[in-house]
Write a protein that holds these residues in place. Sequence first.
Motif, PDB file in Angstrom:
ATOM      1  N   UNK A 205      24.916  80.989  25.432  1.00 59.89           N
ATOM      2  CA  UNK A 205      23.571  81.037  25.987  1.00 59.89           C
ATOM      3  C   UNK A 205      23.338  79.851  26.932  1.00 59.89           C
ATOM      4  N   UNK A 206      23.871  78.732  26.570  1.00 59.65           N
ATOM      5  CA  UNK A 206      23.706  77.539  27.392  1.00 59.65           C
ATOM      6  C   UNK A 206      24.386  77.698  28.753  1.00 59.65           C
ATOM      7  N   UNK A 207      25.562  78.267  28.746  1.00 56.70           N
ATOM      8  CA  UNK A 207      26.333  78.384  29.985  1.00 56.70           C
ATOM      9  C   UNK A 207      26.026  79.653  30.778  1.00 56.70           C
ATOM     10  N   UNK A 208      25.213  80.506  30.221  1.00 55.44           N
ATOM     11  CA  UNK A 208      24.973  81.796  30.865  1.00 55.44           C
ATOM     12  C   UNK A 208      24.312  81.699  32.238  1.00 55.44           C
ATOM     13  N   UNK A 209      23.374  80.766  32.482  1.00 55.16           N
ATOM     14  CA  UNK A 209      22.821  80.691  33.852  1.00 55.16           C
ATOM     15  C   UNK A 209      23.904  80.460  34.901  1.00 55.16           C
ATOM     16  N   UNK A 225      30.456  91.725  30.274  1.00 58.58           N
ATOM     17  CA  UNK A 225      30.295  90.332  29.865  1.00 58.58           C
ATOM     18  C   UNK A 225      29.308  90.242  28.714  1.00 58.58           C
ATOM     19  N   UNK A 226      29.537  89.287  27.837  1.00 55.91           N
ATOM     20  CA  UNK A 226      28.729  89.151  26.620  1.00 55.91           C
ATOM     21  C   UNK A 226      28.307  87.697  26.463  1.00 55.91           C
ATOM     22  N   UNK A 227      27.040  87.488  26.079  1.00 51.27           N
ATOM     23  CA  UNK A 227      26.534  86.143  25.777  1.00 51.27           C
ATOM     24  C   UNK A 227      26.542  85.965  24.263  1.00 51.27           C
ATOM     25  N   UNK A 228      27.264  84.977  23.798  1.00 49.09           N
ATOM     26  CA  UNK A 228      27.327  84.663  22.372  1.00 49.09           C
ATOM     27  C   UNK A 228      26.145  83.769  22.024  1.00 49.09           C
ATOM     28  N   UNK A 229      25.055  84.365  21.609  1.00 46.40           N
ATOM     29  CA  UNK A 229      23.840  83.595  21.305  1.00 46.40           C
ATOM     30  C   UNK A 229      23.985  82.863  19.968  1.00 46.40           C
ATOM     31  N   UNK A 230      24.495  83.556  18.961  1.00 42.95           N
ATOM     32  CA  UNK A 230      24.602  82.966  17.622  1.00 42.95           C
ATOM     33  C   UNK A 230      25.540  81.766  17.609  1.00 42.95           C
ATOM     34  N   UNK A 231      26.573  81.803  18.429  1.00 40.83           N
ATOM     35  CA  UNK A 231      27.537  80.727  18.428  1.00 40.83           C
ATOM     36  C   UNK A 231      27.266  79.668  19.475  1.00 40.83           C
ATOM     37  N   UNK A 232      26.080  79.692  20.060  1.00 48.66           N
ATOM     38  CA  UNK A 232      25.781  78.763  21.139  1.00 48.66           C
ATOM     39  C   UNK A 232      25.360  77.387  20.628  1.00 48.66           C
ATOM     40  N   UNK A 233      24.966  77.310  19.386  1.00 46.63           N
ATOM     41  CA  UNK A 233      24.552  76.031  18.830  1.00 46.63           C
ATOM     42  C   UNK A 233      23.116  75.691  19.189  1.00 46.63           C
TER      43      UNK A 233
END
Length: 233
Positions: A205-209, A225-233
């Motif tokens: 989520x942090x790197x998604x922008x 492409x997939x955003x890993x929200x749970x593993x974003x910290x």
Amino acid sequence: MNVVRCAEPGRLVFEEQQAPGTPPEGWALVDVAYVGICGTDYHIFEGRHPYLAYPRVMGHEVSGTIAAINAPIAQLNVTVMDVDAERLAFAARQLGFLVIDGSKGSIIETIAARTAGTGFDVVFDATGNSRSMQSAFAYVAHGGVMVMVSVVPDDITFSDPEFHKREMMLIGSRNATRSDFRHVIASIRAGKIPIDQLVTHRTTLRDSPRDIAIWAQQKSGLIKSVIDVAGSG
């Protein structure tokens, strides 16, 4: 067999022509007993029908007995069309789909060759391109269905004679129902959907922008492409 042919507007001719013989796969041969005369038939005779050529054997309100039938084995063939060579290669190699390169040759001729001239029973357009959406009407078989998954800000126009000639159904698809989600979840659990192959790009989520901006321009190798929200910290 005997036929009545409209040789040209205003002139009907009673004549003989060769019987069709054994029907091809998926077709039936009907021994016609009665044919109703529709308003369309009058329009054909008067030369007022928008898309028929002459000479023409009229009549579509048919009553009769099936003389022969050639039923195919039921199966589902999926064909993917794109203009991106990488995506086409992935669809063919990893998913086992038939593919059509929309950037080469005549699409209409290619589809006709693939479908014995009938077109596809169901056409999904998920391109997000208004020109593609408008062109896709011509890919639908008679009695078929056109599903517009794409949503665009443009007006979508189509030929009414072509639309009615096919007696096709037009569906706009934007959301999914609970049963749709259940079907997809069950298919994933059963291993019917190759998730590991479909998901080619991942980010947090942090790197998604940053990554979304990159992937919007750089499509090479990108399927999903997939955003890993749970593993974003």
